[in-house]
Design a protein around this motif. Structure first.
Motif, PDB file in Angstrom:
ATOM      1  N   GLY A  60       0.897  -1.167  -0.066  1.00 27.36           N
ATOM      2  CA  GLY A  60      -0.121  -0.014   0.018  1.00 27.36           C
ATOM      3  C   GLY A  60       1.036   1.229  -0.075  1.00 27.36           C
ATOM      4  O   GLY A  60       0.398   2.270  -0.677  1.00 27.36           O
ATOM      5  N   VAL A  61       1.778   1.132   0.822  1.00 29.87           N
ATOM      6  CA  VAL A  61       2.839   2.416   0.831  1.00 29.87           C
ATOM      7  C   VAL A  61       3.421   2.699  -0.447  1.00 29.87           C
ATOM      8  O   VAL A  61       3.362   3.931  -0.947  1.00 29.87           O
ATOM      9  CB  VAL A  61       3.810   2.383   2.076  1.00 29.87           C
ATOM     10  N   LEU A  62       4.053   1.613  -1.082  1.00 30.96           N
ATOM     11  CA  LEU A  62       4.804   1.539  -2.328  1.00 30.96           C
ATOM     12  C   LEU A  62       3.787   2.096  -3.378  1.00 30.96           C
ATOM     13  O   LEU A  62       4.329   2.549  -4.612  1.00 30.96           O
ATOM     14  CB  LEU A  62       5.607   0.373  -2.738  1.00 30.96           C
ATOM     15  N   ALA A  63       2.418   1.880  -3.293  1.00 27.15           N
ATOM     16  CA  ALA A  63       1.520   2.263  -4.459  1.00 27.15           C
ATOM     17  C   ALA A  63       0.841   3.576  -3.971  1.00 27.15           C
ATOM     18  O   ALA A  63      -0.065   4.010  -4.712  1.00 27.15           O
ATOM     19  CB  ALA A  63       0.585   0.973  -4.428  1.00 27.15           C
ATOM     20  N   ASN A  64       1.618   4.277  -3.124  1.00 29.93           N
ATOM     21  CA  ASN A  64       1.256   5.730  -2.807  1.00 29.93           C
ATOM     22  C   ASN A  64      -0.344   5.845  -2.393  1.00 29.93           C
ATOM     23  O   ASN A  64      -0.885   6.886  -2.485  1.00 29.93           O
ATOM     24  CB  ASN A  64       1.120   6.489  -4.229  1.00 29.93           C
ATOM     25  N   VAL A  65      -0.574   4.848  -1.376  1.00 26.66           N
ATOM     26  CA  VAL A  65      -2.049   4.943  -1.022  1.00 26.66           C
ATOM     27  C   VAL A  65      -1.927   5.913   0.282  1.00 26.66           C
ATOM     28  O   VAL A  65      -3.001   6.548   0.777  1.00 26.66           O
ATOM     29  CB  VAL A  65      -2.463   3.405  -0.562  1.00 26.66           C
ATOM     30  N   GLY A  66      -0.697   5.581   1.262  1.00 27.91           N
ATOM     31  CA  GLY A  66      -1.073   6.672   2.478  1.00 27.91           C
ATOM     32  C   GLY A  66       0.435   6.389   3.038  1.00 27.91           C
ATOM     33  O   GLY A  66       1.520   6.069   2.531  1.00 27.91           O
TER      34      GLY A  66
END
Length: 301
Positions: free
Chosen positions: A228-234
């Motif tokens: 999720g972090v690597l996908a720029n989610v938050g």
């Protein structure tokens, strides 16, 4: 006592069924039953209660099963040591660790170990439950706390902390928080505080969630949080050992982190001389030393 009858008794006690034990031993149910009756007659006691749901050990049966279980573990250990040699490392090694550490740190490094020992068979058991090493549920454990079981050789590998990370793309879009209160305007990615995880991480999640967070993504393991972090989610709550392999992670709020979490490697005393255990232990220690060198050189945040 007749060793063959003890072997059959152990299989029956372990399976809880004459039929299942017979399948394992490649014997008929009647042959297994005769051996159990003969053992009970030689001991002058009843070892099993016959029940509609299967066989249940009597008190005397429990005592004998404890003894045969200890014998089986020692035979397994002796067999492993006999198979091992200075030149070759063969056979299966059961390694247990947490889902996060196993998927994100250990598994990606195992190619190096297989290059040196191509015939090694590793059974990687990833779960939060602490497996019983003396009972040989696993051969080696890497855990986020010191093992409490006796008769274990243990070594502290490193200390880790849970910290806040985001991608640069997310921070460019949403802005970087300057204080923990600023997290209220960001999406937080984490495990729920009541899910199985180290207590220090759960406390950090509680502190973050106390900031009136309106948007969250909760995942039941750190692999999902990382994605999720690597996908720029938050902004994600993640263990700091990830930064060695994921330089795209940007530390957020450097003063906000969990307490130290010790990481231990442990294995039963009886496996001390087993080559498979020794080469795995040395491999992990070498990888930890390489990680520490990078930390000391200032390469890791």
């Amino acid at each position: 006592m007749d060793w063959d009858k003890l072997r059959i008794f152990h299989a029956v006690a372990d399976a809880g069924s004459l039929t299942h034990a017979g399948d394992t031993l490649h014997l008929s149910q009647s042959a297994v039953s005769r051996q159990i009756r003969a053992l009970e007659e030689s001991l002058g006691t009843t070892l099993f209660h016959r029940h509609a749901r299967g066989l249940i050990l009597t008190e005397q049966g429990e005592l004998l099963f404890d003894a045969t279980s200890s014998m089986a573990r020692k035979l397994d250990s002796a067999s492993a040591r006999i198979r091992d040699s200075e030149e070759n490392v063969l056979g299966e090694l059961k390694v247990t660790t947490t889902v996060g550490f196993g998927t994100l740190w250990l598994a990606p490094r195992l190619a190096k170990l297989y290059e040196t020992y191509p015939d090694l068979k590793i059974d990687l058991l990833l779960e939060e439950r602490v497996l019983d090493l003396p009972m040989r549920e696993a051969d080696v454990a890497i855990r986020m706390k010191e093992p409490s079981q006796s008769d274990l050789i243990r070594r502290r590998l490193l200390n880790i902390r849970m910290r806040l990370y985001a991608s640069q793309a997310y921070l460019d879009h949403a802005g970087a928080p300057a204080t923990i209160a600023d997290l209220a305007s960001h999406r937080i990615i984490c495990q729920k505080a009541d899910q199985p995880q180290v207590a220090a991480g759960a406390r950090l999640v509680q502190d973050v969630m106390a900031q009136n967070i309106t948007s969250t993504l909760t995942v039941n393991n750190y692999f999902g949080v990382l994605q999720g972090v690597l996908a720029n989610v938050g902004i994600g709550v993640l263990p700091d050992y990830l930064t060695a392999d994921h330089p795209r992670l940007v530390r957020v709020l450097p003063d906000t982190e969990s307490g130290e979490v010790p990481v231990f490697l442990a294995y039963p005393e009886e496996l001390r001389q087993t080559r498979r255990v020794a080469v795995f232990r040395d491999f992990v220690l070498e990888e930890i030393q390489a990680y520490r060198r990078r930390q000391s050189e200032g390469a890791l945040p």
